[in-house]
Scaffold this active site. Sequence first.
Site, PDB file in Angstrom:
ATOM      1  N   HIS A 214       0.855  -1.184   0.000  1.00 51.78           N
ATOM      2  CA  HIS A 214       0.000   0.000   0.000  1.00 51.78           C
ATOM      3  C   HIS A 214       0.893   1.237   0.000  1.00 51.78           C
ATOM      4  O   HIS A 214       2.041   1.182   0.431  1.00 51.78           O
ATOM      5  CB  HIS A 214      -0.938  -0.006   1.208  1.00 51.78           C
ATOM      6  CG  HIS A 214      -2.128  -0.900   1.018  1.00 51.78           C
ATOM      7  ND1 HIS A 214      -3.420  -0.505   1.262  1.00 51.78           N
ATOM      8  CD2 HIS A 214      -2.220  -2.179   0.590  1.00 51.78           C
ATOM      9  CE1 HIS A 214      -4.253  -1.497   1.005  1.00 51.78           C
ATOM     10  NE2 HIS A 214      -3.555  -2.528   0.594  1.00 51.78           N
ATOM     11  N   CYS A 245      -6.754   5.701   2.038  1.00 51.31           N
ATOM     12  CA  CYS A 245      -6.953   5.389   3.452  1.00 51.31           C
ATOM     13  C   CYS A 245      -7.664   6.554   4.135  1.00 51.31           C
ATOM     14  O   CYS A 245      -7.192   7.687   4.087  1.00 51.31           O
ATOM     15  CB  CYS A 245      -5.603   5.126   4.115  1.00 51.31           C
ATOM     16  SG  CYS A 245      -5.740   4.879   5.878  1.00 51.31           S
ATOM     17  N   ASN A 254      -3.748   1.233  -2.483  1.00 48.75           N
ATOM     18  CA  ASN A 254      -2.743   0.331  -3.015  1.00 48.75           C
ATOM     19  C   ASN A 254      -1.716   1.104  -3.832  1.00 48.75           C
ATOM     20  O   ASN A 254      -1.956   2.236  -4.252  1.00 48.75           O
ATOM     21  CB  ASN A 254      -3.404  -0.704  -3.947  1.00 48.75           C
ATOM     22  CG  ASN A 254      -4.247  -1.687  -3.180  1.00 48.75           C
ATOM     23  OD1 ASN A 254      -5.438  -1.505  -3.032  1.00 48.75           O
ATOM     24  ND2 ASN A 254      -3.621  -2.730  -2.670  1.00 48.75           N
TER      25      ASN A 254
HETATM   26 ZN    ZN Z   1      -4.582  -4.343   0.401  1.00 45.12          ZN
END
Ligand code: ZN
Length: 313
Positions: A214, A245, A254
């Site tokens: 990520h 996020c 990602n």
């Molecule tokens: Zn993931």
Amino acid sequence: MPSTATPIDVLISEVGPRDGLQSVHAVMPTADKFTWIDALVAAGLREIEVASFVPAHLLPQMADATDVVRHALRHSGLTVMALVPNLRGAQAAIAAGVHKITIPVSASEAHSLANVRKTREDMVKEVRTIVQYRNEVAPQVLIEAGISTAFGCTLQGDVAEDDVVWLAAAVVAAGVDESGLSDTTGMANPAQVRRLFTRVRSEIGSRTGAAHMHNTRGLGLANCLAAYDVGVRTFDSSLAGLGGCPYAPGASGNVVTEDLVFMFEAMGISTGVDLTRLMAARSALQHGLPGEPLYGMTPEAGLPLNWPNPTAR
Ligand code: ZN
């Protein structure tokens, strides 16, 4: 569509339709998922994680998983993957016709209990049950276990590297075809990636699977390159870094597929992906999720004039 016979140096496994979509609140209409997947295949991606087989009340974004798998199966040469958390999910995914399933297994005990309400040992048992079911019903289906929170966990903090190595060995002993490492919460750094993948490879050898990184703290590409340097050849990434996020505003989710492909191709490492077509696939994604931010430095900057760079080959 590029021929799958063309040799590639690294496999880019696109996880946007699964990891990306399950991290956003909006539900993408099924027809838009189809167009998006078609555009990804047209760009040359050979493996796509298209869905997650979980109860629809938990993840309404994945309620159409079977339809999406069936649509993706129309593309010959494409490896159609789905995530399954348990036997029930595996049964549904196999019934839908997937080529490969991936099972997340948390290295963090706290994350495992919070996420699937199972201890790590119980999760390894679940993996063994899924493998036995696969062996009886659909032996051609590949099974990957992704060791999640392998580089750190927001719930418990540090995750012992010994635990990660132990778990990778345990799922291989349970019969999975490969086990990769996932930086679920975006905490990894390149030195750690190099060290941990090296240890896992010496433990499970060619069964070492994908690096799933990520970009939460901007180290996604650096971590992929570190994994490449120690022999990893499969990389999970998401078009436009879908799934930012919520705890790190402005951070993509990602690793961005466009940037990852740019990095490898610029280095002369073949991905089989056409970057111009890949960037064109962003409009299909945006159509299905209007209002969702799209990330990626390469699409922002555009391709260099001499692309593809012949001197790198
Ligand atoms: Zn993931």
